[in-house]
Design a protein around this motif. Structure first.
Motif, PDB file in Angstrom:
ATOM      1  N   HIS A   1      34.350  32.355  40.553  1.00 46.60           N
ATOM      2  CA  HIS A   1      34.809  33.556  41.520  1.00 46.60           C
ATOM      3  C   HIS A   1      34.157  34.740  40.879  1.00 46.60           C
ATOM      4  CE1 HIS A   1      36.826  35.302  44.896  1.00 46.60           C
ATOM      5  NE2 HIS A   1      37.495  36.181  43.887  1.00 46.60           N
ATOM      6  N   HIS A   2      34.207  35.143  39.863  1.00 50.36           N
ATOM      7  CA  HIS A   2      33.814  36.279  39.344  1.00 50.36           C
ATOM      8  C   HIS A   2      32.122  36.342  39.439  1.00 50.36           C
ATOM      9  CE1 HIS A   2      33.564  39.876  36.821  1.00 50.36           C
ATOM     10  NE2 HIS A   2      32.914  39.253  35.804  1.00 50.36           N
ATOM     11  N   ASP A   3      31.479  35.303  38.922  1.00 55.42           N
ATOM     12  CA  ASP A   3      29.968  35.220  39.163  1.00 55.42           C
ATOM     13  C   ASP A   3      29.810  35.415  40.585  1.00 55.42           C
ATOM     14  OD1 ASP A   3      29.536  34.962  36.443  1.00 55.42           O
ATOM     15  OD2 ASP A   3      29.482  32.753  36.553  1.00 55.42           O
ATOM     16  N   GLY A   4      30.377  34.643  41.667  1.00 58.70           N
ATOM     17  CA  GLY A   4      30.091  34.828  42.980  1.00 58.70           C
ATOM     18  C   GLY A   4      30.227  36.286  43.550  1.00 58.70           C
ATOM     19  N   ALA A   5      31.314  36.931  42.975  1.00 57.83           N
ATOM     20  CA  ALA A   5      31.617  38.157  43.496  1.00 57.83           C
ATOM     21  C   ALA A   5      30.470  39.316  42.988  1.00 57.83           C
ATOM     22  CB  ALA A   5      32.987  38.668  43.091  1.00 57.83           C
TER      23      ALA A   5
ATOM     24  N   GLN B   1      25.832  42.422  43.688  1.00 56.17           N
ATOM     25  CA  GLN B   1      24.427  42.781  43.352  1.00 56.17           C
ATOM     26  C   GLN B   1      23.476  42.738  44.776  1.00 56.17           C
ATOM     27  OE1 GLN B   1      23.303  40.101  40.132  1.00 56.17           O
ATOM     28  NE2 GLN B   1      24.147  41.225  38.833  1.00 56.17           N
ATOM     29  N   GLU B   2      23.691  41.813  45.679  1.00 58.43           N
ATOM     30  CA  GLU B   2      22.896  41.642  46.855  1.00 58.43           C
ATOM     31  C   GLU B   2      23.163  42.934  47.667  1.00 58.43           C
ATOM     32  OE1 GLU B   2      24.076  37.719  48.258  1.00 58.43           O
ATOM     33  OE2 GLU B   2      22.985  36.709  47.028  1.00 58.43           O
ATOM     34  N   THR B   3      24.394  43.010  47.684  1.00 59.86           N
ATOM     35  CA  THR B   3      25.012  44.480  48.547  1.00 59.86           C
ATOM     36  C   THR B   3      24.057  45.517  48.097  1.00 59.86           C
ATOM     37  OG1 THR B   3      27.051  43.112  49.022  1.00 59.86           O
ATOM     38  CG2 THR B   3      26.893  45.488  49.488  1.00 59.86           C
TER      39      THR B   3
END
Length: 194
Positions: free
Chosen positions: A8-12, A17-19
């Motif tokens: 979850h932390h990696d996904g967030a 980063q994408e944002t």
């Protein structure tokens, strides 16, 4: 559970980063657009300033040429000891230069008067026809048609002189209409039409 939290932390983190990358791209595009807009505005302002300076310069040149030409035409102290022919020739060149720079009816009218004084009646008539084609001011039209008639009389073309005087008479709110009638009477006498 730690794996789930880590995922979850990696996904967030990846989403953030994408944002951030997306925001950087949009900011860069907006910055580029603003840079182009600012550059275009600077170019437009430069063009306006350049045109303003050019027009101001031409107006100043035209006024300087006109002032010098008026002095020569009227033979003021600056004309020195030049003969009338020399003064009128120089004045004509200056009036033409003034007209080329600024195109005022005054410059054309005086250029025509100067041509008349030099005995260049064809040049006078040509300049007056140019003036009558450019202005609708009854004062300039009246003076133009009157001087045109006088030039035609000097050329002994009485029919065209009468036509010019008739044009003068037909100008609404024109000046010199009474004088035009008098000149038509003189022309009639000259041509034997009593």
């Amino acid at each position: 559970m730690t794996k789930n939290i880590q995922k979850h932390h990696d996904g967030a983190e990846k989403e953030i980063q994408e944002t951030l990358a997306d925001l950087k791209t949009r900011l860069w595009q907006k910055q580029r657009t603003l840079t182009y807009a600012a550059g275009a505005a600077i170019l437009v302002l430069g063009a306006v300033a350049g045109a303003s300076i050019y027009i101001s310069s031409n107006t100043t040149k035209a006024l300087d040429k006109s002032a010098e030409a008026y002095g020569l035409f009227y033979g003021d102290y600056q004309a020195g000891f030049k003969s009338p022919g020399e003064r009128y020739t120089k004045a004509l060149a200056d009036f033409k230069a003034s007209n080329a720079a600024n195109g005022t009816p005054y410059a054309l009218l005086y250029a025509a008067n100067t041509s008349y004084e030099l005995g260049d009646y064809d040049g006078c008539i040509k300049t007056l026809k140019e003036l009558t084609g450019k202005t609708s001011d009854s004062r300039f039209l009246s003076l133009s048609y009157y001087k045109m008639a006088m030039a035609y009389i000097k050329k002994q073309d009485f029919a065209k002189a009468a036509a010019s005087l008739t044009s003068l008479i037909s100008i609404k709110d024109g000046v010199l209409q009474d004088l035009a009638l008098l000149e038509i009477g003189k022309l009639s006498e000259l041509t034997g039409k009593l």
